[in-house]
Design an enzyme around this catalytic site. Structure first.
Site, PDB file in Angstrom:
ATOM      1  N   HIS A 135      -1.037  -7.804   1.690  1.00  0.00           N
ATOM      2  CA  HIS A 135      -2.256  -7.549   2.468  1.00  0.00           C
ATOM      3  C   HIS A 135      -2.750  -8.825   3.155  1.00  0.00           C
ATOM      4  O   HIS A 135      -3.203  -8.775   4.301  1.00  0.00           O
ATOM      5  CB  HIS A 135      -3.356  -6.954   1.582  1.00  0.00           C
TER       6      HIS A 135
ATOM      7  N   ASP B  67      -0.707  -9.337  -5.414  1.00  0.00           N
ATOM      8  CA  ASP B  67      -0.678  -8.440  -4.253  1.00  0.00           C
ATOM      9  C   ASP B  67       0.746  -8.278  -3.719  1.00  0.00           C
ATOM     10  O   ASP B  67       0.990  -8.339  -2.524  1.00  0.00           O
ATOM     11  CB  ASP B  67      -1.619  -8.969  -3.169  1.00  0.00           C
TER      12      ASP B  67
ATOM     13  N   TYR C  42       8.146  -2.960  -0.065  1.00  0.00           N
ATOM     14  CA  TYR C  42       6.736  -3.333  -0.172  1.00  0.00           C
ATOM     15  C   TYR C  42       6.568  -4.532  -1.106  1.00  0.00           C
ATOM     16  O   TYR C  42       5.960  -4.458  -2.164  1.00  0.00           O
ATOM     17  CB  TYR C  42       5.920  -2.134  -0.658  1.00  0.00           C
TER      18      TYR C  42
ATOM     19  N   GLU D  20       2.582  -3.651   5.961  1.00  0.00           N
ATOM     20  CA  GLU D  20       1.126  -3.580   6.132  1.00  0.00           C
ATOM     21  C   GLU D  20       0.729  -3.848   7.585  1.00  0.00           C
ATOM     22  O   GLU D  20      -0.154  -3.182   8.121  1.00  0.00           O
ATOM     23  CB  GLU D  20       0.422  -4.590   5.217  1.00  0.00           C
TER      24      GLU D  20
ATOM     25  N   HIS E 275       2.196   4.071   7.383  1.00  0.00           N
ATOM     26  CA  HIS E 275       3.026   3.702   6.228  1.00  0.00           C
ATOM     27  C   HIS E 275       4.156   4.709   6.042  1.00  0.00           C
ATOM     28  O   HIS E 275       5.285   4.342   5.705  1.00  0.00           O
ATOM     29  CB  HIS E 275       2.192   3.614   4.950  1.00  0.00           C
TER      30      HIS E 275
ATOM     31  N   HIS F 122      -3.532   3.994   9.822  1.00  0.00           N
ATOM     32  CA  HIS F 122      -2.847   3.010   8.981  1.00  0.00           C
ATOM     33  C   HIS F 122      -2.022   3.718   7.906  1.00  0.00           C
ATOM     34  O   HIS F 122      -0.839   3.427   7.728  1.00  0.00           O
ATOM     35  CB  HIS F 122      -3.884   2.070   8.357  1.00  0.00           C
ATOM     36  N   GLU F 123      -2.646   4.650   7.182  1.00  0.00           N
ATOM     37  CA  GLU F 123      -1.933   5.326   6.090  1.00  0.00           C
ATOM     38  C   GLU F 123      -0.789   6.194   6.609  1.00  0.00           C
ATOM     39  O   GLU F 123       0.296   6.208   6.040  1.00  0.00           O
ATOM     40  CB  GLU F 123      -2.903   6.152   5.238  1.00  0.00           C
TER      41      GLU F 123
END
Length: 192
Positions: free
Chosen positions: A156, A151, A82, A91, A71, A67-68
């Site tokens: 998210h 958020d 974002y 995301e 990004h 996931h990271e």
């Protein structure tokens, strides 16, 4: 290495930037003198904390690592802002390639959630984004989307909508995982 190899072998992508760039990873990251209960992409590096209230050490989770790293790939390809729906797509792409790299289930964060934190034991669930009714709930349809400014406009929460759409697309017998991942990578790299 598994994330790098996935992008190299599946899409012929050499590193995050696509041209063999260095991949920077920092683990055991503290936050305000305590164990960091998060992992994140900084714009140039990946950072993993050891967990505290919600998670055990995040670096031990392949889907979180994927996931990271994704990004970074999103930043280098589509450059999705974002915020709001663009941020929710950011995301979601990170989640999608997280589950494609770690194909043992349709969840993000399984295996790192501390007992009792999530009803399902997952951070995010592609099959049922509602993921119980607690703090980890996500909408599964646009009509349920989170609105407001928290958020970054629900990045998210609202990623659950496109996560679930990917699950439905990829599990269609006429499509399958291999075709679905190629389609989504093409869209990320060439259409966004």
């Amino acid at each position: 290495i598994l994330c790098y190899e996935y992008y190299r072998n599946t899409f012929n992508r050499n590193s995050i930037n696509g041209s063999g760039g260095t991949i920077n990873v920092v683990v055991n990251v503290p936050e305000e003198g305590h164990a960091m209960d998060n992992a994140y992409w900084s714009g140039s590096s990946m950072y993993w904390g050891n967990g505290m209230d919600y998670f055990s050490p995040l670096a031990k989770s392949l889907d979180v690592a994927a996931h990271e790293m994704t990004h970074g790939v999103v930043q280098e390809t589509a450059g999705l802002v974002y915020q709001g729906e663009s941020g929710a797509l950011n995301e979601s792409f990170a989640d999608i390639f997280g589950v494609m790299i770690d194909r043992d289930d349709w969840a993000i964060g399984d295996g790192i959630m501390l007992p009792g934190v999530s009803e399902t034991g997952f951070l995010r669930d592609f099959v049922d984004p509602h993921n119980g009714n607690g703090d980890w709930y996500q909408p599964s349809h646009y009509s349920e989307r989170a609105t407001g400014s928290s958020d970054n406009g629900g990045v998210h929460a609202n990623s659950g909508i496109t996560n679930h759409a990917f699950y439905l697309f990829a599990t269609n017998p006429a499509i399958g995982l291999e075709t679905a991942e190629q389609v989504y990578y093409y869209v990320l790299r060439d259409r966004l």
